[in-house]
Scaffold this motif. Structure first.
Motif, PDB file in Angstrom:
ATOM      1  N   ALA A   1       0.841  -1.207   0.000  1.00 55.37           N
ATOM      2  CA  ALA A   1       0.000   0.000   0.000  1.00 55.37           C
ATOM      3  C   ALA A   1       0.872   1.251   0.000  1.00 55.37           C
ATOM      4  N   TYR A   2       1.901   1.240   0.840  1.00 50.81           N
ATOM      5  CA  TYR A   2       2.792   2.404   0.941  1.00 50.81           C
ATOM      6  C   TYR A   2       3.483   2.689  -0.384  1.00 50.81           C
ATOM      7  N   TYR A   3       3.954   1.640  -1.058  1.00 52.11           N
ATOM      8  CA  TYR A   3       4.711   1.839  -2.298  1.00 52.11           C
ATOM      9  C   TYR A   3       3.818   2.066  -3.522  1.00 52.11           C
ATOM     10  N   VAL A   4       2.537   2.282  -3.267  1.00 50.44           N
ATOM     11  CA  VAL A   4       1.648   2.891  -4.262  1.00 50.44           C
ATOM     12  C   VAL A   4       1.346   4.328  -3.854  1.00 50.44           C
ATOM     13  N   ILE A   5       0.960   4.523  -2.581  1.00 52.44           N
ATOM     14  CA  ILE A   5       0.551   5.846  -2.117  1.00 52.44           C
ATOM     15  C   ILE A   5       1.710   6.837  -2.119  1.00 52.44           C
ATOM     16  N   ALA A   6       2.830   6.453  -1.532  1.00 55.54           N
ATOM     17  CA  ALA A   6       3.959   7.393  -1.423  1.00 55.54           C
ATOM     18  C   ALA A   6       4.514   7.793  -2.794  1.00 55.54           C
ATOM     19  N   PRO A   7       4.781   6.859  -3.698  1.00 58.66           N
ATOM     20  CA  PRO A   7       5.242   7.288  -5.029  1.00 58.66           C
ATOM     21  C   PRO A   7       4.207   8.124  -5.786  1.00 58.66           C
ATOM     22  N   ALA A   8       2.925   7.822  -5.592  1.00 55.74           N
ATOM     23  CA  ALA A   8       1.904   8.619  -6.267  1.00 55.74           C
ATOM     24  C   ALA A   8       1.970  10.071  -5.799  1.00 55.74           C
ATOM     25  N   GLU A   9       2.074  10.278  -4.500  1.00 47.12           N
ATOM     26  CA  GLU A   9       2.175  11.636  -3.968  1.00 47.12           C
ATOM     27  C   GLU A   9       3.501  12.283  -4.366  1.00 47.12           C
ATOM     28  N   ALA A  10       4.560  11.470  -4.414  1.00 44.44           N
ATOM     29  CA  ALA A  10       5.863  12.005  -4.817  1.00 44.44           C
ATOM     30  C   ALA A  10       5.845  12.467  -6.269  1.00 44.44           C
ATOM     31  N   SER A  11       5.166  11.724  -7.124  1.00 41.56           N
ATOM     32  CA  SER A  11       5.143  12.102  -8.548  1.00 41.56           C
ATOM     33  C   SER A  11       4.493  13.465  -8.730  1.00 41.56           C
ATOM     34  N   ALA A  12       3.508  13.767  -7.884  1.00 38.03           N
ATOM     35  CA  ALA A  12       2.861  15.075  -7.942  1.00 38.03           C
ATOM     36  C   ALA A  12       3.740  16.152  -7.310  1.00 38.03           C
TER      37      ALA A  12
ATOM     38  N   ILE B   1       6.627   4.940 -10.948  1.00 40.18           N
ATOM     39  CA  ILE B   1       5.626   4.083 -10.306  1.00 40.18           C
ATOM     40  C   ILE B   1       4.392   4.907  -9.930  1.00 40.18           C
ATOM     41  N   GLY B   2       4.646   6.078  -9.334  1.00 34.75           N
ATOM     42  CA  GLY B   2       3.534   6.925  -8.904  1.00 34.75           C
ATOM     43  C   GLY B   2       2.715   7.455 -10.054  1.00 34.75           C
ATOM     44  N   SER B   3       3.388   7.853 -11.120  1.00 34.67           N
ATOM     45  CA  SER B   3       2.668   8.351 -12.298  1.00 34.67           C
ATOM     46  C   SER B   3       1.806   7.259 -12.919  1.00 34.67           C
ATOM     47  N   TYR B   4       2.337   6.041 -12.946  1.00 35.41           N
ATOM     48  CA  TYR B   4       1.584   4.907 -13.481  1.00 35.41           C
ATOM     49  C   TYR B   4       0.348   4.629 -12.629  1.00 35.41           C
ATOM     50  N   ALA B   5       0.533   4.646 -11.287  1.00 32.19           N
ATOM     51  CA  ALA B   5      -0.579   4.336 -10.390  1.00 32.19           C
ATOM     52  C   ALA B   5      -1.695   5.373 -10.474  1.00 32.19           C
ATOM     53  N   LEU B   6      -1.354   6.600 -10.865  1.00 31.27           N
ATOM     54  CA  LEU B   6      -2.348   7.664 -10.957  1.00 31.27           C
ATOM     55  C   LEU B   6      -2.916   7.830 -12.367  1.00 31.27           C
ATOM     56  N   SER B   7      -2.399   7.075 -13.310  1.00 29.39           N
ATOM     57  CA  SER B   7      -2.795   7.275 -14.701  1.00 29.39           C
ATOM     58  C   SER B   7      -4.200   6.738 -14.969  1.00 29.39           C
ATOM     59  N   ALA B   8      -4.809   7.243 -16.025  1.00 25.58           N
ATOM     60  CA  ALA B   8      -6.167   6.833 -16.405  1.00 25.58           C
ATOM     61  C   ALA B   8      -6.220   5.329 -16.627  1.00 25.58           C
ATOM     62  N   GLY B   9      -7.201   4.705 -16.056  1.00 20.85           N
ATOM     63  CA  GLY B   9      -7.356   3.264 -16.218  1.00 20.85           C
ATOM     64  C   GLY B   9      -6.694   2.457 -15.122  1.00 20.85           C
ATOM     65  N   TYR B  10      -5.799   3.078 -14.340  1.00 17.52           N
ATOM     66  CA  TYR B  10      -5.085   2.353 -13.286  1.00 17.52           C
ATOM     67  C   TYR B  10      -5.338   2.955 -11.898  1.00 17.52           C
ATOM     68  N   TYR B  11      -5.915   4.143 -11.851  1.00 19.24           N
ATOM     69  CA  TYR B  11      -6.137   4.839 -10.574  1.00 19.24           C
ATOM     70  C   TYR B  11      -6.957   3.976  -9.613  1.00 19.24           C
ATOM     71  N   ASP B  12      -8.079   3.447 -10.088  1.00 26.05           N
ATOM     72  CA  ASP B  12      -8.936   2.648  -9.217  1.00 26.05           C
ATOM     73  C   ASP B  12      -8.266   1.344  -8.801  1.00 26.05           C
ATOM     74  N   ALA B  13      -7.546   0.742  -9.722  1.00 26.66           N
ATOM     75  CA  ALA B  13      -6.925  -0.552  -9.455  1.00 26.66           C
ATOM     76  C   ALA B  13      -5.771  -0.458  -8.463  1.00 26.66           C
ATOM     77  N   TYR B  14      -5.092   0.672  -8.451  1.00 27.74           N
ATOM     78  CA  TYR B  14      -3.897   0.797  -7.612  1.00 27.74           C
ATOM     79  C   TYR B  14      -4.069   1.833  -6.502  1.00 27.74           C
ATOM     80  N   TYR B  15      -4.177   3.112  -6.857  1.00 32.66           N
ATOM     81  CA  TYR B  15      -4.171   4.158  -5.829  1.00 32.66           C
ATOM     82  C   TYR B  15      -5.395   4.064  -4.927  1.00 32.66           C
ATOM     83  N   ARG B  16      -6.583   3.940  -5.512  1.00 30.01           N
ATOM     84  CA  ARG B  16      -7.788   3.861  -4.676  1.00 30.01           C
ATOM     85  C   ARG B  16      -7.749   2.605  -3.804  1.00 30.01           C
ATOM     86  N   LYS B  17      -7.319   1.490  -4.381  1.00 24.26           N
ATOM     87  CA  LYS B  17      -7.237   0.249  -3.607  1.00 24.26           C
ATOM     88  C   LYS B  17      -6.235   0.389  -2.458  1.00 24.26           C
ATOM     89  N   ALA B  18      -5.124   1.051  -2.709  1.00 24.82           N
ATOM     90  CA  ALA B  18      -4.125   1.248  -1.653  1.00 24.82           C
ATOM     91  C   ALA B  18      -4.692   2.112  -0.522  1.00 24.82           C
TER      92      ALA B  18
END
Length: 487
Positions: free
Chosen positions: A307-318, A360-377
């Motif tokens: 969970a952390y290695y989806v959430i933290a990189p996603a926030e870092a990418s922003a 990793i963070g940009s991928y997790a936040l990208s269209a089509g993957y947000y729900d599968a990765y970031y929201r799930k995390a």
């Protein structure tokens, strides 16, 4: 002087055993001698420190001294410091000199603390070993071929080597507690929102939290008292009263009635046997002091790392999108156009680990993957918080190992990021839940320090510090240091 704790140093200054200038000069000489070997500090501010020490001596003589007057510390190089380079351990900010102080720096300065310089760290606080720093790896004072942990490795190494008695640090997934454990010192991560993040270069904004590193819980209480408090410049900083943590340390004569939760998940496979023995011995000390050990369950703790290695990189990418070569920081030479400026400035300015996490963070936040990765995390994060809520309905604090292993050799895990990430397996859940945690020295494994981690309820740093302080009053692990640096 260098073997005194912060509390002892403050008492000595008040008695007049030595002046702040004498103390500062002595520590600067130690830094000059040892830092080329340890690489604990990126920037040393000798002239400014000596001037501040003289001012502290004058204030003490006139009766106007602040609560930390004349105490030398170092700041992790993630805190902005007025007119002093703040690099975040990155080539990207190698030339960045802020025109202001972070709130943490400002508050400690106002209390009278003296900054001797800026401590080494993993680049943008992304790492568990301090090896991703643009300025090279810091070394562990207990064994210089080993890592000091990360990302606050420079702060931990500086305190362990007696270059200073205290330091500021930050903790996003264990970056205070893990290096504290590996270097045999005490490190406190307060509750999310207890300390202002204003002026602290962001990695993952919903997880980052500043805190102190020192040699004892008593010293951490001293620093936390001045660092904590509401800051209108930080919307995530809680409007809560700050207790006098130092005064509250002695409120309990013993630990009778304190219930300490011991998660079964923390003592499974993957935990070094010698680390497990040291932690179990520490828990036995707590039983002898009147505390009751209660076996608890944190069933979703194994999900903390994914969970952390989806959430933290996603926030870092922003957060790291602002470093584009336009306004400040590194800029590539002779860009052909705006796209080339962005592309080359970022690819040349960021190191491999930072680029990996941005991708990793940009991928997790990208269209089509947000729900599968970031929201799930984020849903998993809520489950982890619920586990802690259920546990704290039964116990006052939770105890276990800080890290699964003692410090490893520099370069040993560099080619295996996942192996490195797993060294934070016991610390990350605390950040996801926003809880306070502290690491205390509790023994040795393979001749290297071992840390005991205590986790407390939201904004209950007082109980956490009390429980930690009682252990340190009945053990001497926190008084031990690497022989080479204690002489």
């Amino acid at each position: 002087m260098h073997n005194l704790t912060l509390t002892e140093t403050l008492a000595a200054l008040q008695r007049g055993d030595f002046s702040s200038r004498e103390l500062t000069q002595a520590l600067l000489q130690r830094i000059e001698h040892y830092n080329p070997q340890l690489n604990a500090l990126i920037t040393v501010t000798a002239a400014q420190a000596l001037a501040a020490a003289e001012q502290a001596d004058q204030q003490r003589a006139s009766g106007n001294a602040g609560p930390l007057a004349g105490l030398p510390i170092v700041h992790k190089d993630i805190f902005c410091t007025d007119a002093v380079r703040t690099s975040a351990g990155s080539k990207m900010l190698d030339n960045f000199i802020p025109p202001y102080d972070a709130t943490v720096v400002e508050r400690l300065h106002k209390a009278g603390a003296i900054s001797l310089g800026k401590a080494n760290m993993d680049e943008f606080a992304m790492g568990s070993s301090n090896e991703s720093s643009f300025y090279g790896a810091a070394q562990n004072p207990w064994a210089r071929h080993c890592v000091p942990g990360g990302s606050s490795g420079g702060s931990a190494a500086a305190v362990a080597a007696r270059l200073v008695a205290g330091a500021t640090a930050t903790d996003t997934g264990g970056s205070i507690r893990q290096p504290a454990a590996l270097c045999g010192i005490t490190g406190l991560k307060p509750s999310y929102g207890r300390i202002s993040r204003w002026g602290m270069i962001a990695y993952a904004s919903s997880l980052d939290q500043a805190g102190p590193m020192a040699r004892s819980a008593e010293d951490c209480a001293l620093l936390l008292r001045e660092m904590a408090g509401h800051d209108p410049k930080d919307s995530t900083c809680a409007e809560r009263e700050v207790p006098d943590y130092c005064a509250e340390l002695s409120q309990r004569s013993d630990l009778t009635g304190i219930k300490i939760g011991v998660p079964s998940q923390y003592f499974g496979s993957g935990l070094n046997e010698q680390v497990a023995v040291a932690v179990r011995d520490a828990l036995a000390v707590y039983e002898s002091l009147g505390a009751k050990l209660v076996e608890i369950e944190l069933p979703n703790s194994a999900l903390a790392i994914p969970a952390y290695y989806v959430i933290a990189p996603a926030e870092a990418s922003a957060n790291l999108a602002r470093f584009d070569g336009v306004r400040y920081g590194y800029r590539c030479d002779n860009p052909q156009d705006l796209e080339d400026l962005y592309r080359r400035s970022r690819s040349e300015g960021f190191g491999d680990e930072v680029k990996r996490r941005i991708m990793i963070g940009s991928y997790a936040l990208s269209a089509g993957y947000y729900d599968a990765y970031y929201r799930k995390a984020q849903q998993v994060r809520q489950l982890i918080k619920q586990d802690y809520d259920a546990a704290f309905a039964q116990v006052d604090v939770i105890a276990g190992p800080t890290t699964p292993n003692p410090a490893w050799a520099i370069g040993e895990k560099s080619s295996d990021p996942v192996s490195m990430y797993l060294e934070d397996i016991y610390t990350i859940a605390t950040n996801l839940a926003g809880l306070p945690g502290i690491s205390l020295p509790c023994g040795f494994a393979q001749n290297m320090p071992v840390g005991l981690q205590l986790t407390g309820r939201h904004f209950d740093e007082s109980t956490l510090l009390q429980v930690a302080h009682h252990y340190q009053r009945n053990s001497d692990w926190h008084q031990r240091g690497p022989e080479e640096f204690c002489q």
